[in-house]
Design an enzyme around this catalytic site. Structure first.
Site, short mmCIF file in Angstrom:
data_model
loop_
_atom_site.label_atom_id
_atom_site.label_comp_id
_atom_site.label_asym_id
_atom_site.label_seq_id
_atom_site.Cartn_x
_atom_site.Cartn_y
_atom_site.Cartn_z
N SER A 126 107.03 51.52 -15.92
CA SER A 126 106.39 52.78 -16.32
C SER A 126 107.18 53.47 -17.42
O SER A 126 108.36 53.21 -17.64
CB SER A 126 106.28 53.72 -15.12
OG SER A 126 105.73 53.04 -14.02
N1 SAH Z 1 107.56 51.22 -10.19
C1 SAH Z 1 107.60 50.13 -11.14
C2 SAH Z 1 106.35 49.99 -11.97
C3 SAH Z 1 105.21 49.58 -11.15
S1 SAH Z 1 103.90 48.71 -11.93
C4 SAH Z 1 108.81 50.20 -12.03
O1 SAH Z 1 109.62 51.13 -11.89
O2 SAH Z 1 109.00 49.28 -12.83
C5 SAH Z 1 102.91 48.55 -10.47
C6 SAH Z 1 103.38 47.49 -9.51
O3 SAH Z 1 102.57 47.62 -8.36
C7 SAH Z 1 103.23 46.08 -10.01
O4 SAH Z 1 104.46 45.43 -9.98
C8 SAH Z 1 102.23 45.46 -9.00
O5 SAH Z 1 102.54 44.10 -8.69
C9 SAH Z 1 102.42 46.34 -7.80
N2 SAH Z 1 101.30 46.36 -6.84
C10 SAH Z 1 99.97 46.43 -7.08
N3 SAH Z 1 99.29 46.43 -5.93
C11 SAH Z 1 100.22 46.38 -4.92
C12 SAH Z 1 100.14 46.34 -3.50
N4 SAH Z 1 98.98 46.38 -2.83
N5 SAH Z 1 101.30 46.27 -2.80
C13 SAH Z 1 102.50 46.23 -3.44
N6 SAH Z 1 102.62 46.25 -4.77
C14 SAH Z 1 101.51 46.33 -5.51
#
Ligand code: SAH
Length: 213
Positions: free
Chosen positions: A61
């Site tokens: 992000s």
């Molecule tokens: N917080 C992260 C950015 C997140 S991007 C950082 O600091 O880099 C969103 C993430 O959510 C992705 O890696 C994706 O794989 C994950 N995601 C999406 N659906 C999900 C679910 N149901 N359970 C766990 N992770 C999930």
């Protein structure tokens, strides 16, 4: 001033100018270098206030959004926090400076392994990362004081609401994945939940089940 110090100053300046004003959050973001969380081609852009691609087609992000979400979560040093969507691990690392304990889950095994390696490298011993569909929360560790979802849900997931302590706070982007979403803060009370709409955001979607990698 050397180049690294100047880069850091610029980074913090951008955060403040976009509304990240909480001292503890700014200190955590000063302490945790975003560099190690961005690998490969995009590494040299780690200090720009922009989201960047990471493995598994996901994104790390934008730093100011990380700051604003963390600030909205009002983390205290006694809190047990759940993050859904580990991604690069950057957000979890910031939370680990503010909370007592951080659990973070991602549906991609590969991202969880990479994030664990960075947590170990940085000696962030109060984070535990799991491969799991985080929309179901983490029953064994529930309830949580704070829950941060970093992928967009169509609605705040029911199991996460259920795993929030009374008095607890959850921050979650809500909306269709291909549209602008709203960042929502949910506060749990004795008799229900309060919802505040904070700002428009854009996140990758919260998906069901585990990823292939
Ligand atoms: N917080 C992260 C950015 C997140 S991007 C950082 O600091 O880099 C969103 C993430 O959510 C992705 O890696 C994706 O794989 C994950 N995601 C999406 N659906 C999900 C679910 N149901 N359970 C766990 N992770 C999930």
């Amino acid at each position: 001033m050397d180049a690294a110090a100047e880069r850091k100053m610029q980074f913090l300046y951008q955060l403040r100018s976009k509304g990240v004003t909480d001292k503890a959050v700014l200190l955590a973001m000063e302490k945790i270098d975003r560099g190690p969380f961005v690998q490969g081609l995009f590494a040299e852009r780690a200090y720009e206030d922009t989201p960047l691609p990471i493995a598994c087609g996901q994104t790390i992000s934008q730093p100011s959004v990380v700051g604003l979400m963390t600030q909205a979560l009002k983390v205290t040093p006694r809190d047990k926090v759940l993050e859904v969507g580990t991604g690069s691990g950057y957000q979890a690392a910031i939370l680990s400076c503010l909370a007592r304990r951080v659990y973070t889950a991602d549906r991609h095994r590969r991202l969880v392994h990479a994030a664990r390696a960075i947590f170990a490298e940085l000696d962030l011993v109060n984070i535990t990362a799991f491969t799991a569909d985080g929309s179901y929360g983490l029953k064994e560790q529930a309830p949580f004081d704070r829950i941060l979802v970093t992928a967009a849900a169509e609605d705040p997931p029911g199991p996460l609401l259920a795993q929030l302590k009374i008095g607890g706070i959850m921050v979650v982007p809500v909306g269709q994945s291909d549209a602008v979403q709203s960042l929502i803060r949910v506060t749990r009370h004795e008799r229900g939940f309060d919802y505040d709409e904070l700002r428009p955001v854009r996140f990758v979607p919260l998906l069901e089940g585990l990823g292939d990698t």
